[in-house]
Each structure stands twice: as structure tokens, then as C-alpha cells.
Write a protein that holds these residues in place. Structure first.
Motif, PDB file in Angstrom:
ATOM      1  N   UNK A  86       0.818  -1.213   0.000  1.00  0.00           N
ATOM      2  CA  UNK A  86       0.000   0.000   0.000  1.00  0.00           C
ATOM      3  C   UNK A  86       0.855   1.268   0.000  1.00  0.00           C
ATOM      4  N   UNK A  87       2.103   1.175   0.462  1.00  0.00           N
ATOM      5  CA  UNK A  87       3.009   2.330   0.420  1.00  0.00           C
ATOM      6  C   UNK A  87       3.229   2.795  -1.008  1.00  0.00           C
ATOM      7  N   UNK A  88       3.355   1.847  -1.928  1.00  0.00           N
ATOM      8  CA  UNK A  88       3.552   2.218  -3.342  1.00  0.00           C
ATOM      9  C   UNK A  88       2.330   2.956  -3.890  1.00  0.00           C
ATOM     10  N   UNK A  89       1.141   2.564  -3.425  1.00  0.00           N
ATOM     11  CA  UNK A  89      -0.087   3.238  -3.856  1.00  0.00           C
ATOM     12  C   UNK A  89      -0.103   4.678  -3.340  1.00  0.00           C
ATOM     13  N   UNK A  90       0.206   4.842  -2.062  1.00  0.00           N
ATOM     14  CA  UNK A  90       0.206   6.186  -1.478  1.00  0.00           C
ATOM     15  C   UNK A  90       1.289   7.061  -2.113  1.00  0.00           C
ATOM     16  N   UNK A  91       2.419   6.464  -2.430  1.00  0.00           N
ATOM     17  CA  UNK A  91       3.495   7.232  -3.065  1.00  0.00           C
ATOM     18  C   UNK A  91       3.071   7.738  -4.446  1.00  0.00           C
ATOM     19  N   UNK A  92       2.351   6.916  -5.199  1.00  0.00           N
ATOM     20  CA  UNK A  92       1.858   7.354  -6.508  1.00  0.00           C
ATOM     21  C   UNK A  92       0.908   8.536  -6.364  1.00  0.00           C
ATOM     22  N   UNK A  93       0.017   8.467  -5.382  1.00  0.00           N
ATOM     23  CA  UNK A  93      -0.914   9.583  -5.146  1.00  0.00           C
ATOM     24  C   UNK A  93      -0.158  10.866  -4.805  1.00  0.00           C
ATOM     25  N   UNK A  94       0.805  10.757  -3.897  1.00  0.00           N
ATOM     26  CA  UNK A  94       1.569  11.925  -3.483  1.00  0.00           C
ATOM     27  C   UNK A  94       2.376  12.488  -4.650  1.00  0.00           C
ATOM     28  N   UNK A  95       2.926  11.609  -5.466  1.00  0.00           N
ATOM     29  CA  UNK A  95       3.712  12.047  -6.623  1.00  0.00           C
ATOM     30  C   UNK A  95       2.863  12.879  -7.580  1.00  0.00           C
ATOM     31  N   UNK A  96       1.667  12.422  -7.873  1.00  0.00           N
ATOM     32  CA  UNK A  96       0.794  13.169  -8.784  1.00  0.00           C
ATOM     33  C   UNK A  96       0.406  14.522  -8.184  1.00  0.00           C
ATOM     34  N   UNK A  97       0.196  14.561  -6.859  1.00  0.00           N
ATOM     35  CA  UNK A  97      -0.128  15.841  -6.216  1.00  0.00           C
ATOM     36  C   UNK A  97       1.051  16.806  -6.305  1.00  0.00           C
ATOM     37  N   UNK A  98       2.268  16.303  -6.136  1.00  0.00           N
ATOM     38  CA  UNK A  98       3.450  17.163  -6.238  1.00  0.00           C
ATOM     39  C   UNK A  98       3.677  17.635  -7.669  1.00  0.00           C
ATOM     40  N   UNK A  99       3.253  16.823  -8.619  1.00  0.00           N
ATOM     41  CA  UNK A  99       3.471  17.156 -10.029  1.00  0.00           C
ATOM     42  C   UNK A  99       2.398  18.116 -10.560  1.00  0.00           C
ATOM     43  N   UNK A 100       1.249  18.119  -9.930  1.00  0.00           N
ATOM     44  CA  UNK A 100       0.092  18.871 -10.447  1.00  0.00           C
ATOM     45  C   UNK A 100       0.381  20.353 -10.683  1.00  0.00           C
TER      46      UNK A 100
END
Length: 482
Positions: free
Chosen positions: A70-84
Motif C-alpha cells: 500500500x506504500x507504493x499506492x500512497x506514493x503514486x498519489x503523493x507524486x501526482x499531487x506534487x506534479x500537479x
């Protein structure tokens, strides 16, 4: 699929990398210029998982190393937020990615329905936290499956026969032995598993909203695929676990489209509904593709958490050392690879102990010490090494008659430690000499026409200079995101 000539103005391409310690994004323009990049480091930005180097080490099971899925899932979410704030997601016409090889994810029964009906008003973590039959993903650093490796090899006629069939003998980190261990030690988890994904196909599955296929190049790192037919090997599947083929799904070429992006990302992040998700693959095949390695006399060296050496060949000649995978760029060709578990983390340990945690001091020591270190040789295994297969340990030797010795009269003695300068040279020089020696034995070109270096340590000019000296050829690097 959209061709470059018909791309809309301002079209962007999003590349993702799900590695051991972080997940990264690189955005390219239509002219293949890097326009944005972001990184999420698991240890520092998701500290509630309490990983070290992105992983857990099981103190009760020797060699068991895994990451929380689940850490990989949360990291993907955070990455997209940082990229937005940096890009307009609606301009992205295609997404693809790279995953750490061999790592596996176990979707529990019923999860396909969850994936296909994600609510854009809710986070991925909240909706996928119960989607897995085990929350632990075995990764490439794991070395706890020796028993399963021998069982699979014996079932097909030995290690060499398995290598001829799948491109590699059985390795503890490969996904097949990992699956067999789960089937044997936790049969309830295996029984409750609907689909087994690699890290690459797992991330692609999230993006397309259904189970994405494992691609052929990453699939070759499982000890399950027939390297010549590019299909699952019935004999190895049967030797690994029952009903395995239906849990793996179909294989796909590395260049295929996995599908269009899920409506979840269209509504939550404003991606265009026609954005393609291209098959993800493993980090090593993707390195070969990204480096445009297309000449048999070339070698690439990836300097990351693990170090790898790879090249290309027209025909598969598997042996008891190294690996043969399909070439992700030339469908009829192959890539050959050597892998070393003790890479950057082991170099960093020596830096921290001997160079005041400073790469500048580390590099100064490397530059000021002589080639071959005055006869000081070191072998540093922070983790069980893959090549050669050796346990954890640190071994230092001094050749006493180094200045006038020949190969017939060497006199070496083991010591407990070197001075800091010699320690620094010994770790890097020992790693690179091992690479060269094994590369020669594996039939890679000697000397190569050139080496292309990639991975985190490829930005270190002192290390690159030493590689050029040891391999006797020029070393080049590629543009890296700023």
C-alpha cells in the motif's frame, strides 16, 4: 495509437519509475525535452511506514526482505499531487513506467471489481487498502527462497536446464520461487489470490483500472517464462504452484498499449480520456531501452540500489551465471545481464563510516589513492550477494608482495580494516573489478567499445573515471532530470 506527426500542440509524455527507495516522475515534451520531474522518497516522505531504504527486513526469517504494497499506492498519489502544479495533466498523451524487477503484488479475489469502479472523490489508499491477499510484497533484495529454488530446478532437470528454458537458473529474488514460498508457507494467501502482478504491471493496473498484463521482458525475471517462445512455461508453472497460469494472466509485448487511462484519473486529476497507458516493464529492460543500446560491442552499467551490467545479443545462450531477457526494443533479440545486490547502499555505508558522510570527501579519497590500492582488495557484502552467491560479510586483504608479485606467487593476508582512503577505493574498485571479471566470463565484449552509465551514482565523475580505467574504454552518461 497516436503517432508523433499527429500529436496536439503542447503534448506531454509522463514517465514513472517505481523503484526500491522512491517513486519518480519525468515529463517530456513532444521534442523529448525534460520539462518537469518529481520524486517521492519512501523513508522521508512516508515515514509512517517506517521503512529503511524503502524496505522491511524480517528478523525472524533470515533473508526475507519486503515492502508494504500500500506504500507504493500512497506514493503514486503523493507524486501526482506534487506534479500537479508543474504540468497540465490534460496535455499528457501517454504514460508508461518502470518497476523494480522481481517484486510481486497479490490481489485478493474480487479486486478486479474494485479496480474498475474507483471513486474519484476518494483516495486510492482508502479504496485499495483491502484489495490484497497479503500486504507484504517480496522484492528483489529477498534471499529467503533457496529451498524453493532448488525444488524448481530439480523438477525440470537441474539448474542449467531451467536456465536454458527461462533464461536464468533459479534465483532467490526471482518471482517464481517467491510465489512457491507463499504457496507452501501461507496457502490461504495463495488460495485467496486472484491475480499476481509484478511491480511494473501493478502500477499499470492502477492507471488503467483493470489488471494489466505482465510484459515479456519483465516476465523473463520470474523463472516462469519460456525465453524462446515468450509464453509461460507449463513445466515450470507446474513445478512452482497449482493453477498459477490463471493467476498470472496473459503476457504482452513490451511495446504494447495496456489501455487508456482509467476514468478515476480523468476525473480526479483531469487527464485526457484518450491518454494511453503503455505497458510498464522492469527497470533493467527499461534502462536498456532508454539508453538506446543497439550495438553488440556496447555495455551499459546501472549504478543504483543494485548494480547491473547489460548488453545485447542476437541469440539466447543462457548459462549458470547471469540472465537472458528478451530485448525490449528489438523483438527478435535478447539482452544479457549481470546483477549485484550490493550497490549504492553499500557504497553509502562506506562513505558514512570513512568519509564523514560526504561524497566530496569520498571522491577526494578515491582520486588520491593509486590504482589497485597498493594491493588492498576488499569485498563488501551488506546483504547476501547475488553474484557471486555469498553471505553477508566484509573481507579485506592485503597482497604483501604486491609491487613485485606475479600471479604465481601472490601472498595475501586478511585484515580487519583499512585506512579510510584505502577503504573508499577498495569498495568501488572491488565492485568494478568483479563486474569486469564476470562480464568477461559471461561472454560480454572485452574491452567494450564504450560503456553507457546510468543510475544514481552515474552522476559521480570520480566513480565514472575509475570505471573507464578498469574496463579500458570510454564511459558516457545520459541526461538526468534536474
Amino acid at each position: 495509437m497516436v503517432g508523433r506527426s499527429s500529436l496536439p500542440d503542447g503534448a506531454l509524455f509522463l514517465g514513472l519509475d517505481s523503484s526500491t527507495q522512491s517513486v519518480k516522475a519525468t515529463v517530456l515534451s513532444n521534442e523529448l525535452i525534460i520539462v518537469a520531474s518529481e520524486t517521492v522518497n519512501f523513508d522521508s516522505e512516508l515515514p509512517h511506514y517506517k521503512t529503511e531504504g524503502g524496505v522491511y527486513r524480517d528478523p525472524t526469517d533470515d533473508g526475507r526482505i519486503y515492502s508494504p504494497t500500500i506504500m507504493w499506492v500512497e506514493a503514486l498519489e503523493l507524486l501526482l499531487e506534487k506534479l500537479k502544479p508543474k504540468i497540465n495533466f490534460s496535455k499528457v498523451v501517454a504514460v508508461s513506467g518502470s518497476g523494480q524487477q522481481h517484486g510481486s503484488v497479490y490481489w485478493k479475489k474480487g479486486s478486479q471489481a474494485v479496480l474498475s469502479s474507483l471513486d474519484p472523490g476518494k483516495s486510492l489508499v482508502s479504496q485499495l487498502k483491502d484489495a490484497f491477499s497479503t500486504m507484504d510484497s517480496p522484492i528483489w533484495m529477498d534471499s529467503s527462497t533457496t529451498k524453493q529454488c532448488r525444488e524448481v530446478e530439480n523438477a525440470v532437470g537441474g539448474a542449467l536446464e531451467l536456465s536454458k528454458l527461462t533464461g536464468s537458473r533459479a534465483y532467490e529474488r526471482f518471482t517464481g520461487p517467491q510465489i512457491r514460498k507463499i504457496y507452501q508457507t501461507a496457502p490461504h494467501i495463495y488460495e485467496n489470490t486472484e491475480r499476481i502482478s509484478l511491480v511494473s504491471s501493478f502500477m499499470a493496473s492502477i492507471l488503467v483500472g483493470c489488471y494489466a498484463s505482465i510484459d515479456e521482458t519483465d516476465g523473463a525475471g520470474m523463472n516462469l517464462m519460456d525465453i524462446n517462445k515468450r509464453t509461460w512455461s507449463k513445466a515450470v508453472l507446474e513445478a512452482t504452484a497449482p493453477d498459477l497460469e490463471q493467476k498470472l494472466g496473459n503476457l504482452a509485448p513490451a511495446c504494447a498499449a495496456a489501455g487508456r487511462i482509467s476514468s478515476y484519473f480523468v476525473e480526479r486529476h483531469q487527464f485526457d480520456k484518450n491518454c494511453f497507458v503503455i505497458q510498464w516493464s522492469g527497470d533493467n529492460p527499461n534502462s536498456l531501452a532508454g539508453l538506446t543500446l543497439n550495438t553488440p560491442g556496447d555495455l551499459a552499467i546501472s549504478l543504483g540500489t543494485s548494480d547491473t551490467v547489460f548488453g545485447i545479443t542476437a541469440e539466447a545462450k543462457p548459462s549458470l551465471e547471469g540472465h537472458v531477457f528478451p530485448n525490449p526494443v528489438e523483438p527478435d533479440g535478447y539482452m544479457v545481464m549481470l546483477c549485484y545486490k550490493n550497490g549504492s547502499l553499500t557504497r553509502e555505508d562506506v562513505r558514512n563510516q570513512c568519509a564523514e558522510k560526504s561524497w566530496d570527501i569520498f571522491n577526494n579519497y578515491l582520486e588520491k589513492t593509486p590504482p589497485l590500492n597498493g594491493g588492498r582488495l576488499g569485498f563488501y557484502y551488506k546483504d547476501h550477494e547475488i553474484l557471486p552467491p555469498l553471505p553477508v560479510g566484509f573481507h579485506r586483504y592485503i597482497v604483501e608482495n604486491f609491487s613485485d608479485a606475479s600471479s604465481d606467487n601472490l601472498k595475501e593476508c586478511e585484515v580487519q580494516e583499512f585506512d579510510p582512503e584505502s577503504e573508499v577505493r577498495a569498495i568501488v574498485e572491488g565492485q568494478m573489478l568483479s563486474m569486469r571479471g564476470h562480464a568477461e566470463r559471461f561472454g560480454m565484449p572485452n574491452p567494450p567499445k564504450r560503456i553507457i552509465a546510468t543510475g544514481g551514482a552515474s552522476s559521480n565523475e570520480s566513480i565514472l573515471k575509475l570505471i573507464a580505467q578498469i574496463f579500458g574504454c570510454p564511459v558516457f552518461t545520459v541526461e538526468r532530470p534536474g
